[in-house]
Design an enzyme around this catalytic site. Structure first.
Site, short mmCIF file in Angstrom:
data_model
loop_
_atom_site.label_atom_id
_atom_site.label_comp_id
_atom_site.label_asym_id
_atom_site.label_seq_id
_atom_site.Cartn_x
_atom_site.Cartn_y
_atom_site.Cartn_z
CD GLU A 135 -39.80 30.97 0.31
OE1 GLU A 135 -40.38 30.04 0.82
OE2 GLU A 135 -39.62 31.05 -0.92
CD GLU A 183 -35.59 26.51 -4.07
OE1 GLU A 183 -35.37 27.44 -4.88
OE2 GLU A 183 -36.58 26.47 -3.32
C1 BGC Z 1 -38.71 27.16 0.56
C2 BGC Z 1 -38.19 25.84 1.04
C3 BGC Z 1 -39.20 25.24 1.93
C4 BGC Z 1 -40.38 24.98 1.05
C5 BGC Z 1 -41.47 24.19 1.64
C6 BGC Z 1 -39.96 26.91 -0.22
O1 BGC Z 1 -40.53 28.03 -0.73
O2 BGC Z 1 -37.78 27.87 -0.13
O3 BGC Z 1 -36.91 25.65 1.16
O4 BGC Z 1 -38.80 24.20 2.71
O5 BGC Z 1 -40.88 26.15 0.48
O6 BGC Z 1 -41.70 23.20 0.81
#
Ligand code: BGC
Length: 911
Positions: free
Chosen positions: A489, A761
């Protein structure tokens, strides 16, 4: 000499004691920067003084072309003259047009309130970039001459030899470099500059940065330049799935070296078809997957003159656009901390693992001499699993594998080039257990922002939380603000960035970092005003316009204005702010924004037994309506600050309607919201969605909800940043502290009790029994929940900005002692200098020390005591010159405090 004469003589012969001293100077928020292309770069200077109450009443700036002119005070390019003004932050240059590739030297002096001038500041300078890059870059884009292995994509190497065209000394040699992909440059066998992952990440199809390097001291009669390219964000795999080549498949170089000699002649070395290309030891390099480096294929001496380039093929010229070239705006990614191996672990599965003790972002250096053909593999992970084994499921498809194949040569340091890893643990194969600790060193990489904030308290868990928040920032501010640095990501998620911005701006100077990124926000904003989920946008045009994510377009520009006083940034972003609000308006029905896809209160915590009437799930359109109002409010704020009266009127009317629509749709007459969640009440209160008469009961309902969860929060990405602020603003500091100090999850301290060294997270990334959250969404370095940081700085250290005096020209010191804290110490380096605030409860008294920078004013509210009991540096308040008493209430004495250091003391026993 008679005594009177002596006194007179001394008084006349001593220089007048200058009251102000200029200690630091900045141009465009950087110290002596290169690559400034603004026609009106802005000067900032920090003042110091030994006297309380010192401030600036006037300034004078002088700009010169050479240092010798500056020393003599002659041939001035621009002299502002004496300007009566308190402004010492971001004062624009207003002289004749600046020219490209020129160094300007400048200095400033200031006058204090008694009209006494300071000394001129130490000379400082800035260098302009290429103001018209399209014409001034005469270099050609080049691509490798060889057919590419399109599967592995080994890194191309380019080289060019040249002889200086004059025997005269080199006066100045400046290189301008960029790439489709990433580049690393060398000249005459040495690395060029100390920046990594260049040219950084922007919306490449619209803006691509070049860097500027001073090579004056690295040139010799015979020279060679060598450049290695990597795929980088330009054409690596990005996001999930099999998608690469987001900006194109051609890897390409643009290089230009402008040399000036003392005899007045010039020479240019530019990338073109005369350069040679080859491949070398970097057999594969991917941001997510890591790097494969074969030292047996190293090209000894390839960036030095005299290298035998047999087998190298001529590079090919390409007509890629130069219209998108821009000068680098923010600080480059540089190396920072290094970590040695804390311990070497043998896991139950029999792996050898190095533990660096800190979850960090960067890479591992290998310093080792092995046998020819020996293969060393380094696999990177953030945590160990429940059993203590190597765990990478949460990296999803990102391999994070760096492989070295050795040539049997002497010991030397090897490190990757065009990749970075997020890790604490490294699984090592190819080395013996006892070799590991000595052979490996971890090095961090992040944008080189100046650290500005510190906060320590008497509570060690909180100190670790503060540490984790700062490390979340270090790990995720790599040229763009990323969500996380390890899985497949690592994207510029807008929601995460807006949530964390105020905290980030305490920890480090992120002014330029975000000024640059916000231009990409505007560049990638769609025609209809929708703001993509990620910036730079690599997810396509449909991935846009989620409430709380897209609002980054209004939130960060306004906050940057408040926290840095950056009016130009606000002006630049204003059209983007407005376009976003207009987008929402266009999608709303009768001012109700109840359409489209929204992430909602992402990753809120919902316990399994939520069915008993407690609630954590917030209606997504209720959230959207709150952000509709918030963005509109921020647009009004911006329009007010920029003097756009018509728009203030227009958007104020809109805001009324948006709030009304909210009340009609989501609020009962008695004040119940359709979602009874913490986030619903938090957003409604924070964004002023409720009639004044219903605020109190809403705050009570919020607290009631928190109580039902046994003093736990349940908020996700959108509610969390405001939760404690709302509690504090509504008289519930005690509940805010309860949440802050809560150690069972969901809470900020739970991960700390589990040994976290960064922010997770998810609230429950590792469960109390060691089980892990679902691997598809479980990063251990995700700064969003670190957004509690700004509440901590504001309440524990008490340092708060005020909208009406942006950039901390005037600010609040309002400590709210609470929880089990007995002392705290905080500081913030602003453009006016260092604010300090520390306090301690001991021996029956509360002591608070405050430092107010020169040329600013603080409104200090003391949490204990009355005007009669508070003493400052041992004397009763009333006797302290310069301090005015604004309010006298018991436990809320508010003082207006001019610059200087102060020590307040309140006897608590006398209360
Ligand atoms: C990310 C987040 C992001 C989200 C959207 C994820 O995959 O890691 O931090 O804001 O997607 O909901």
């Amino acid at each position: 000499m008679k005594p009177l004469h002596l006194i007179l003589f001394l008084a006349l012969s001593l220089p007048v004691q200058a009251q102000l001293r200029v200690t630091d100077t900045y141009v465009e928020n950087k110290k002596s920067p290169a690559a400034i292309v603004s026609p009106h770069p802005r000067f900032t200077w920090i003042l110091d003084s030994d006297t309380r109450g010192a401030g600036q009443t006037a300034y004078q700036i002088r700009v010169f072309n050479t240092t010798s002119a500056l020393k003599k005070g002659q041939d001035v390019v621009w002299d502002s003259g004496k300007v009566s003004s308190e402004q010492s932050v971001q004062v624009p240059y207003d002289g004749p047009a600046v020219t490209s590739a020129t160094t300007y030297f400048w200095q400033v002096r200031t006058w204090d309130q008694r009209s006494r001038p300071s000394k001129w500041s130490a000379p400082s300078h800035w260098q302009t970039g290429l103001i018209h890059p399209e014409e001034e870059f005469v270099a050609r884009w080049i691509v490798p001459g060889i057919e590419e292995d399109t599967v592995n994509r080994p890194s191309p190497y380019f080289r060019k030899e040249f002889t200086l065209s004059s025997n005269a000394a080199v006066r100045k040699a400046t290189a301008y470099i960029t790439a489709h992909g990433m580049y690393e440059a060398e000249i005459n066998g040495s690395r060029v500059g100390d920046a990594y992952l260049t040219p950084g990440w922007t919306s490449y199809n619209k803006r691509i940065q070049y860097q500027v390097y001073d090579l004056t001291d690295q040139l010799q009669r015979e020279n060679a330049v060598g450049i290695i390219l990597g795929n980088g964000w330009y054409r690596d795999y990005l996001a999930w799935g099999d998608s690469r080549d987001h900006y194109g498949s051609d890897i390409a170089l643009l290089f230009q070296l402008n040399i000036e000699f003392e005899d007045g002649s010039t020479q240019q070395i530019v990338s073109d078809g005369s350069w040679l290309s080859n491949t070398g030891p970097i057999l594969n390099s991917e941001i997510y997957d890591g790097e494969l480096y074969d030292t047996r294929r190293e090209l000894d001496g390839w960036s030095s003159p005299g290298f035998k380039s047999s087998g190298w093929l001529a590079a090919k010229e390409r007509d890629f656009t130069k219209k998108t070239l821009i000068a680098t705006e923010n600080e480059p990614v540089r190396k920072h901390e290094t970590f040695r191996v804390v311990k070497v672990i043998e896991t139950p599965e029999g792996d050898l693992e190095a533990d660096f003790g800190q979850n960090l972002v960067g890479w591992v250096q290998l310093n080792y001499s092995g046998s020819a053909g020996q293969k060393i593999e380094l696999r990177h992970a953030e945590i160990l699993d429940k059993e203590g084994n190597f765990y990478t499921d949460n990296l999803r498809a990102a391999e994070q594998l760096v492989t070295y194949i050795l040539d049997g040569g002497p010991k030397r340091v090897l490190e990757p080039h065009f990749t970075f890893q997020g890790f604490r643990y490294v699984k090592v194969t190819g080395l013996r257990k006892e070799e590991i600790a000595d052979a490996l060193t971890a090095v961090t990489l992040y944008s080189d922002m100046e650290p500005t904030g510190t906060l320590t308290t008497s509570n060690e868990l909180l100190n670790q939380l503060q540490h984790n928040i700062q490390w979340g920032q270090k790990g995720n501010f790599l040229d763009v603000p990323t969500d996380c640095p390890q899985r497949d990501e690592r994207l510029g998620w807008t929601g995460d960035a807006q949530a964390f911005f105020p905290t980030a701006a305490y920890n480090m100077n992120v002014n330029n970092f975000f000024a640059k990124w916000l231009k990409d926000v505007a560049a990638d904003q769609l025609e209809n005003g929708a703001v993509p989920f990620v910036i730079p946008n690599v997810l396509g045009p449909d991935a846009a316009a989620s409430a709380g994510w897209a609002d980054v377009a209004t939130i960060i520009p306004w906050e940057s204005y408040v926290l840095y006083g950056d009016r130009r940034l606000l002006e630049n972003q204003y059209p983007s702010m407005k376009a976003w609000v207009e987008y929402i308006r266009s999608k709303s029905n009768n001012f109700l924004w109840n359409s489209g896809f929204h992430f909602g209160d992402w990753l809120f915590y919902s316990p399994d037994n939520d069915t008993d009437g407690r609630a954590a799930v917030t209606d997504k359109y209720l959230i959207a309506q709150c952000f509709f109002a918030h963005s509109t409010q921020l647009l009004i704020n911006a329009a007010t600050a920029l003097g756009k009266e018509e728009e203030v009127k227009e958007y104020s009317q809109l805001l009324e309607k948006v709030r009304e629509a909210f009340r009609n749709e989501y609020l009962t007459p008695n004040g119940r919201l359709v979602s009874g969640t913490q986030t619903a009440y938090v957003l409604a209160l924070q964004f002023d969605m409720l009639p004044a008469a219903l605020r109190k009961q809403a705050a009570d309902r919020l607290v009631e909800n928190i109580r039902r969860y046994d003093n736990h929060l349940t908020t996700g990405f959108l509610g969390t940043p405001y939760l404690n602020h709302v509690l504090s603003d509504n008289g519930y500091d005690d509940v805010a502290y309860q949440l802050l100090l809560q150690q069972s999850y969901p809470s900020w301290l739970y991960p700390v009790t589990r040994g976290a060294t960064t922010i997770w997270e998810r609230w429950d990334g590792i469960k109390p029994d060691g089980d892990l959250e679902t691997p598809s969404m479980n990063s251990y370095n995700h700064y969003a929940y670190g957004a509690i940081g700004d509440w901590m700085y504001q309440n524990i250290a008490g340092i708060r900005a005020v909208d009406s005096h942006p950039g901390y020209k005037e600010f609040l010191i309002q400590v709210v002692p609470g929880g089990d804290l007995t002392e705290a110490r905080g500081s913030l380096k602003t453009y006016y200098g260092q604010i300090e605030s520390s306090w301690r409860v001991a021996d029956g008294s509360y002591r608070q020390e405050v430092r107010v920078p020169v040329n600013t004013m603080a409104l200090v509210t003391l949490p204990f005591g009355s005007v009669n009991t508070i003493r400052e540096s041992g004397s009763p308040l009333a006797q302290i010159k310069g301090i005015s008493i604004l309010s006298r209430g018991e436990g809320s004495v508010q003082l207006r405090v001019p610059s200087g250091r102060y020590e307040f003391e309140v006897p608590l026993s006398a209360e």
